[in-house]
Motif scaffolding. Structure first.
Motif: not given
Length: 126
Positions: A38-39, A35, A31-32
């Protein structure tokens, strides 16, 4: 064994040196990583180090995860662009599939001579 709720990937003591095994990431680690991806598709060495420390991973694991994720991202973008292209009309498809030198069929080609071609090694005598 776990540290901060993250599994530790131990290599079996019987495994041969130099043989790498697939890293298994926890749901929280994935998940991290996602995340962060995506950035930014590329992360600096400093950011990679920080992320590896925060997630109890090796810097190399984070680096390779990002490399693999970018390939997955590129491949999915290529597939999307393939599916979103407009389909060509059937008459255009057949023209594109033929080689350029076969633009005329025998029926379309005008023959200027009436005799059959002579295959000779001495072309000047004709």
């Amino acid at each position: 064994e776990q540290i901060n709720n993250f599994p530790i990937n131990k290599i079996n003591s019987r495994s041969q040196p130099g043989i790498l095994r697939r890293a298994v990431f926890s749901e929280e680690q994935r998940r991290e990583l996602e995340r962060t991806f995506r950035k930014q598709k590329y992360i600096s060495k400093t950011e990679r180090n920080r992320l590896a420390t925060d997630l109890c991973l090796k810097e190399t694991q984070v680096k390779i995860w990002f490399q693999n994720r970018r390939m997955k991202w590129r491949n999915s973008r290529e597939k999307e662009s393939t599916y979103t292209r407009p389909l060509m009309a059937p008459e255009h498809q057949s023209l594109q599939s033929e080689p350029a030198d076969k633009t005329h069929t025998p029926a379309q080609t005008k023959h200027t001579h009436t005799h059959s071609p002579v295959h000779s090694t001495n072309a000047e005598t004709r």
